[in-house]
Write an enzyme that holds these catalytic residues in place. Structure first.
Site, PDB file in Angstrom:
ATOM      1  N   ASP A 259       0.829  -1.195   0.000  1.00 43.57           N
ATOM      2  CA  ASP A 259       0.000   0.000   0.000  1.00 43.57           C
ATOM      3  C   ASP A 259       0.875   1.260   0.000  1.00 43.57           C
ATOM      4  O   ASP A 259       1.768   1.392   0.843  1.00 43.57           O
ATOM      5  CB  ASP A 259      -0.870  -0.042   1.275  1.00 43.57           C
ATOM      6  CG  ASP A 259      -1.954   1.006   1.287  1.00 43.57           C
ATOM      7  OD1 ASP A 259      -2.981   0.800   0.607  1.00 43.57           O
ATOM      8  OD2 ASP A 259      -1.773   2.036   1.986  1.00 43.57           O
TER       9      ASP A 259
ATOM     10  N   GLU B 225       1.433  -0.623  -5.088  1.00 43.92           N
ATOM     11  CA  GLU B 225       0.208   0.161  -5.254  1.00 43.92           C
ATOM     12  C   GLU B 225       0.556   1.645  -5.138  1.00 43.92           C
ATOM     13  O   GLU B 225       0.334   2.278  -4.124  1.00 43.92           O
ATOM     14  CB  GLU B 225      -0.836  -0.208  -4.192  1.00 43.92           C
ATOM     15  CG  GLU B 225      -2.193   0.457  -4.402  1.00 43.92           C
ATOM     16  CD  GLU B 225      -2.471   1.650  -3.481  1.00 43.92           C
ATOM     17  OE1 GLU B 225      -1.521   2.228  -2.940  1.00 43.92           O
ATOM     18  OE2 GLU B 225      -3.641   1.987  -3.304  1.00 43.92           O
TER      19      GLU B 225
END
Lengths: 667, 667
Positions: free
Chosen positions: A396, A425
Site C-alpha cells: 500500500d 500500489e
C-alpha cells in the site's frame, strides 16, 4: 540459442592478466538493456529471452568478433553466445532465461585477426597478387587459435577443431583457407591481445512466472458473513470456489488485521463511527494485535492457514495487503513511540494531506532514529506471512516510504524467498512509479485505470511496452479498486464494464478486479469523486452475487482463454492494428516464434454497434499480402475465412462487444 | 547567473559525515549532459554555458530543492546555483564558463522541510484550521535553517538573513511565515538529513575560443617557390599576407618534414617517380630527419620559426599536420625497427588496403612491445612543435590508431598546454568519429563534404547540433581537401564553389578550405574518383592566384562578417527556416540573449535563379507575428522593410547567390 546448462570456462578479462588497459582497442558502449548504469536489474521470468544490443568497434579496419556472456548470478562459469553485426557498428546477441535464478550478463569483443586476414586475402586473391607469404601468415594465425585452451567450450565442436588441426598440418589451398567454417571457428576464440570485456556485469532479476502472468481478484472477506454478521475466513470457501471457477489465480485480501477503535471511520468515510461500524481495514492494529495478527472477527491464524490451504487446493494463491501504518491502538504505538513522528506538544502525528486529516491512522516514521530496529520489524511482517504460506504482497502506498527501504527489504526477502512477488500500489507521478519498479517490485499498478479513449490506450500501452521502463516495470491493469470508481464507469452501462475488463485482461498479462462490485457492475460514485458510494472500506456489505446483469460469464471465458493461450500470458507482445473506426481498438498478440497470432478487437463504444476494417499486419508476419487464412473465434469456436490485410469486424454492445480470434495460416 | 569567482564553501556530501546511504530519500537520475556515465568530458569554451537537466524527486509529497554545483576542476570550492522544476520531476540549472579552465559539475538536492511546511500551512490557513501548533513547527524549521553555517554562501544575502533572524525572535503572523522571501531563503540551504549529492562529478573540457571559432586555410608552401623551384618558408610571406587579407586565422600546412625517397610516389600517384618529383609530404622521413625535422627544401627550423612569427604578426596561427607514419627512409626505421610490424620474411610491413599497396609508407605499430617508449616519442613530436610556437595540430587518420593513445596523448598535452587544439581528420563511420571526439579532440572533420542537397544538409546539421554527439563533437566543415574533390564540385561552375563556401562558413563556426585550388574553382577530377587530377600531393604547382573567376572577394566578405558577428562564431545556434522553394536553404543564427538575429539564405542551384518565401521564426523569438522590422543586408548594407513571418528572398547564380541579413526589431 545456448542455455546456461551448457557452460564454458570463460574467465572475465579482469580475472586474468590479459589485456592491460592501454592495450585496449575495442570500444563497447550504448549497451541496451542497461538500467541506471547497470546498478538496477532488468526483470525476466523463465522462458523469456534477454536481447542485448551494443555499439562495438575498434580503431582501424579490422574485423571484430563479439560474444554475449551470461551466467547465473555469482556463478564462476560463463556461458557465451556469438553476437552479430546489425550494421553501423551495432551488434546484437540474445540468450534464454531457462532457470528460475537471477542472472547476469556482459559483453566480450576482440579484433578477429583471422577473419581480417581472410577478408584481405580474398582481395589479394581476386587481384592475382603473390599469395605465398600471406598463406604463411594466415596459417600462423590459425595455429595460434588452435593452440588456445578451448577444451570446455561448447561453441567449439572438438571434431571440427581436430579437422582444422589436421588440415593445418599439411598444405592448404587458398580456397581451404577462405573456408567459411574457419571464419566461424575464429569467431568463437577470443584474441588474447585485444580481448576486451565490458566493464560492467549487468544483473537480471528472474521472478517466477506469476510475476508476469496473474489474474487477481480482490474481495473483503468480512462482507461474506452470514447475513448481518462480520464474515469469517471459514465462511469464504464458497467465495474461493466461485473465484476459482471464474478462472482467477490470485485472491487479494485488504488488510486482515485487527482494526483500530480510536477515531475509527464510520460509513461513507465519516469521522464519526457508530456502533457496529467495522472501520477501515487500513487502520491497522488494536489491543488484539498489529500487522502479524488476524482480526478476531475474521477468525484465528489457524483459520487463515486453513483458508490459504483451501485456496491452494483450488489453484488460488492468497495475496495480502501490506500497509505500513498504524491505528492509534496498534501495539507499536505504545511499545515503540520512537517509530512515529511527534508534534511539538509530544502527541503522535496522524496522517494528513492538508487540509484533510486521517486521524484514524498514524504514519510510521521510516527515518526514525531507531530505524535499524524499525526496518527489521517491518521486514519481519513479510517474513511472518511467508511462514504462513503467503508469497504475494500488495504494498500500500509504497511511494510515501523511502525508496531505499524497498530496495533493501525486497532484496533481503528475495535472498531467501526469490518466489515472493511484490505489487506496488503507487498511483503517483511516472518517475516515482518507475523508481519503485527499479527498487525491485515485481509488478506495478498503472494509469490504465484512467486511460479510456483509443488514443490514450494506444499511447499508454505503447509507452509501457517500448518505453524506458520496459525492462523493469511489469504493469498490472486494474479497471477498478476499492478506492477508484473511475469516471467512465460511473453510472455506466454493463457494456462498459465488459469493455474495461476485456481491455485489462487482454492488453496486460497481469490484471485484477475488485469484486464482486465489478462483475455486478456497481456504478454509483460519491458525487464528484472517484469513490464508491457506501464504500465497502467502511461498512460490511452483502452481495447478491448472481444478480441479473453480472458479467461473470465473460470473465470466466476470457480467464480460461488466458490459461490456455501463451500469447495472453505476456504483455510485451501487444501490437496495435490500424482500424478504420475510431471507436474500435484492435491489437494482435503473437507467439514468440511468430507462428501463432491472436487478434483482439473491442468496441469502445458502450452504447452503439460498430463496424470497422482492421488491418492484419501480414507484412510484419512475413505472410503473403494476399494470403487466405482462417479466423477462429476463440469464444464461440466459429470459423470465418479472411483474406489479405484488411478484414471486417462487426461488434455490438450486447452479445459481441469484443472478439478474440486466432488467425490460422496454412503451414 | 553566478560565476565561479563568487564561490561558496560547500563540501560534497561524501566529504562530510552527512547522510548515510540508508537515510537517502532523494533520487537524481537522467542527468544531461553526461557522456559515457561521466567518464568523458563535455566540451565548452569560455563564454558558453552548461545547461544541466535531471530527474530529481523523493518519496512522499514533500517539496524538494536542488542546486547545480560547479567548480574549476579539482578546486576545493564549489559554486552553486539553484535549479528550477520544469515539470514532471525534471529540473534545470545552468552556469557560465567564464574562465579558460577545465570545470566540473554535479547536483545536490534535498527535501525542503520549510517549503513543504509553507505549502501545507497555506492549505490549513485557507481551511480555517487551528494554526497555533503549526506556527511553532514552522518557526522551528526556520530557526534550524538560520543555524546552518552559511556565512560564505553567495546565494544568501547576509542582510536578508539577519532580517529573517530578527523576525524569528518575535511573533510571526501567518502571512509573514508564508513570505516568498522565506521560501527563496530555504531553497538555498541544504537540509542536513536528506541532502543528497549525485554520485558522480561530471567533467567539462574547456578549450580556448578558437576550438569553436576558426577559419582554416590549407596550402602547400612548396608550391609557392620561384617558378620551377621548390617553395621555401621564406618565399611564403606574400601567401600569408593574402590569406590574412582574406580573413582566415589558421594556416594549415601539410607535413613539412623531409620526404622519403624509397618508393617515392610520382605525379598522379604513380608508383614510379621521376627525377624532380617531390613525393607525397605524407611519406615522412629521410636521412635529413623525421617528424621533428623540416624538409631542407622548405628551409631550416629557424626559417620555420620566422614563418610562425610572421604569421602571428598577421593574426594567423600555424596548424601542422601530424601523420604518425614513416617513409622507409625515416630514421625511426633504422633506430627502432621494433616500432613497425614485420612480415614473416622479416621485412617491415608497408601500408596496405588490399589489394592497394602504399609502399612509400610504413605504418607505426602502436601496440609494439616497446610501446611505452614509442608513445612517449610520438607525444614528444607534439611537444617539439609546441616549443616552436605551434598550438594547433591536424591529426591524420587518427581512427587507424588506438583510441587510448589519443586520450592519453591529448590528456598529457592538455595538462601542460590546455590551449593546444587537435583536429581529428577521420573520415570513417559515425561512431568511430564520435569516439575520437570523446578521446579529447577539440575539432573533427565531418560528412559535410558530401552533404549537398537541402534535405541532407538540414538532417546532418540537425544531427550535429541536437544529436548525442553535441556535447563532445565540434564540427569543422571542409568543402574540399587535398584528398577530396567531391562529386558536386567536379566540373562545377564557379557558383557551386560559392555555395559550398558560404554553407561551410556560415553553418559551422569552424571551417576550412584547401587553397588556392578552392578559390580558383579548380574542378577537374581523376576520372571516376574524388581525387584532383595532377594533385598537388605529388607535384609542385604554380598558381595564378588572381586568375579570372576566383572567389576571393566573397571569401573575404564572409570572413570579415564572421569576425565581427558573434552569431557566426558558434555552430550551436543554427536553426533552419521553412522556405517555399526546395532549391533555397535558409537558416537563422541568433545571439545567446535572443536580441540579435541573422538570417542566411543560399541558392543551392548553381545554374538557375531562385525566389522563395522564407518563414522568419517570429514566434520562437517572442515577436509579434505582424511585426515590421528591418532586414539589413550585411554584405551590401542595403536595408529593406520586412513584415510578419513570410518574406520573399530573391537569389541568382551570379551576384546574389546568397544573402546574410541582420533582422532588426525596434526595441
Amino acid at each position: 540459442m545456448p542455455v546456461p546448462g551448457k557452460i564454458k570456462k570463460a574467465a572475465m578479462a579482469n580475472e586474468q592478466a590479459w589485456p592491460k588497459a592501454d592495450n585496449r582497442r575495442i570500444v563497447i558502449e550504448g549497451v541496451v538493456p542497461e538500467v541506471d548504469h547497470g546498478t538496477v536489474p532488468i526483470k525476466r521470468i523463465p522462458g523469456e529471452e534477454v536481447r542485448v544490443r551494443a555499439d562495438i568497434y575498434s580503431d582501424g579496419h579490422n574485423s571484430i568478433s563479439a560474444q554475449l556472456l551470461f551466467r547465473q548470478k555469482s556463478s564462476q562459469l560463463w556461458a557465451s553466445v556469438p553476437m552479430t553485426l546489425l550494421g553501423n557498428d551495432l551488434w546484437e546477441g540474445k540468450f534464454l532465461i531457462s532457470l528460475f535464478k537471477d542472472h547476469e550478463y556482459t559483453i566480450r569483443a576482440w579484433v578477429n585477426l583471422f577473419e581480417t586476414w581472410q577478408k584481405e586475402f580474398r582481395k589479394r586473391l581476386e587481384a592475382h597478387q603473390d599469395l605465398t607469404m600471406h598463406i604463411t601468415v594466415g596459417k600462423a594465425i590459425l595455429k595460434q587459435l588452435l593452440s588456445e585452451d578451448i577444451q570446455d567450450d561448447h561453441l567449439i565442436d572438438p571434431v571440427e577443431r581436430q579437422r582444422i588441426m589436421d588440415q593445418c598440418q599439411g598444405e592448404m589451398t587458398p580456397q581451404a583457407l577462405l573456408d567459411e567454417r574457419l571464419t566461424v571457428f575464429s569467431q568463437n576464440i577470443p584474441d588474447r591481445l585485444t580481448c576486451y570485456d565490458y566493464l560492467k556485469i549487468l544483473p537480471v532479476q528472474v521472478d517466477r512466472k506469476q510475476a508476469l502472468f496473474s489474474s487477481w481478484y480482490e474481495f473483503f472477506p468480512r462482507s461474506f458473513g452470514k447475513t448481518g454478521h462480520h464474515g469469517r475466513f471459514r465462511d469464504c470457501l464458497p467465495v474461493l470456489k466461485e473465484v476459482a471457477r471464474m478462472g482467477f489465480d490470485v485472491v487479494y485480501l485488504p488488510p486482515i488485521h485487527p482494526v483500530g477503535v480510536t477515531r475509527r471511520k464510520g460509513r461513507n468515510n465519516s469521522t464519526q463511527s457508530e456502533t457496529g461500524d467495522p472501520g477501515s481495514p487500513w487502520a491497522i492494529g488494536s489491543p488484539f494485535g498489529g500487522h502479524k495478527a488476524v482480526h478476531p472477527d475474521l477468525g484465528t491464524i489457524e483459520d487463515f492457514s486453513w483458508f490459504v490451504r483451501e485456496a491452494k487446493a483450488l489453484g488460488l494463491e492468497i495475496a495480502l495487503d501490506v500497509a505500513y501504518q498504524c491505528s492509534p491502538d496498534h501495539p507499536y504505538v505504545k511499545e515503540h513511540p520512537e517509530w512515529f513522528a511527534k508534534r511539538p506538544d509530544g502527541s503522535i502525528q496522524y496522517a494528513e494531506n492538508p487540509p484533510k486529516k486521517y486521524e484514524d491512522v498514524y504514519p510510521i516514521d521510516f527515518n526514525s532514529p531507531d530505524k535499524a530496529a524499525l526496518w527489521m520489524e517491518l521486514k519481519s511482517v513479510i517474513d511472518f506471512w511467508i511462514s504462513h504460506g503467503v508469497k504475494i504482497f500488495r504494498i500500500d502506498n509504497p511511494h510515501t516510504k523511502p525508496f531505499v527501504f524497498w530496495s533493501w527489504m525486497i532484496g533481503e526477502i528475495r535472498k531467501v524467498c526469490p518466489d515472493v512477488i511484490f505489487l506496488a500500489e503507487a498511483f503517483t507521478r511516472p518517475k516515482v512509479m518507475n523508481q519503485l519498479a527499479k527498487n525491485g517490485f515485481s509488478q506495478s499498478y498503472t494509469y490504465f485505470t484512467w486511460r479510456s479513449t483509443k488514443e490514450e490506450i494506444i499511447q499508454y500501452v505503447g509507452q509501457l511496452i517500448t518505453g524506458e521502463s520496459r525492462e523493469v516495470y511489469r504493469p498490472n491493469f486494474w479497471p477498478n479498486t476499492p478506492d477508484i470508481l473511475p469516471v467512465h464507469l460511473q453510472n455506466a452501462p454493463r457494456s462498459m464494464f465488459i469493455i474495461r475488463f476485456v481491455l485489462a485482461s487482454t492488453l496486460s498479462s497481469n490484471y485484477g478486479i475488485y469484486g464482486p462490485v465489478y462483475e455486478l457492475c456497481e456504478n454509483q460514485p460519491v458525487e464528484g469523486k472517484e469513490e464508491y458510494v457506501h464504500s465497502e472500506k467502511y461498512e460490511l456489505k452483502s452481495w447478491d452475487w448472481d444478480r441479473a446483469g453480472h458479467i461473470k460469464e465473460v470473465i470466466t471465458q476470457v480467464n480460461q482463454l488466458r490459461k490456455i493461450m501463451p500469447e495472453l500470458q505476456t504483455t510485451w507482445n501487444t501490437r496495435f492494428c490500424d482500424i478504420e473506426n475510431s471507436k474500435i481498438i484492435a491489437y494482435t498478440k503473437s507467439s514468440h516464434d511468430g507462428k501463432r497470432h491472436l487478434l483482439i478487437a473491442v468496441n469502445l463504444d458502450p452504447l452503439k454497434d460498430q463496424t470497422g476494417w482492421v488491418k492484419v499486419p501480414l507484412y510484419d508476419w512475413n505472410a503473403n499480402l494476399n494470403s487466405r487464412y482462417e479466423a477462429l473465434d476463440l469464444i464461440t469456436q466459429a470459423k470465418s475465412q479472411w483474406q489479405g490485410e484488411w478484414n471486417q469486424v462487426i461488434l455490438d454492445t450486447k452479445e459481441r462487444q469484443f472478439l478474440i480470434y486466432e488467425l490460422r495460416f496454412q503451414q
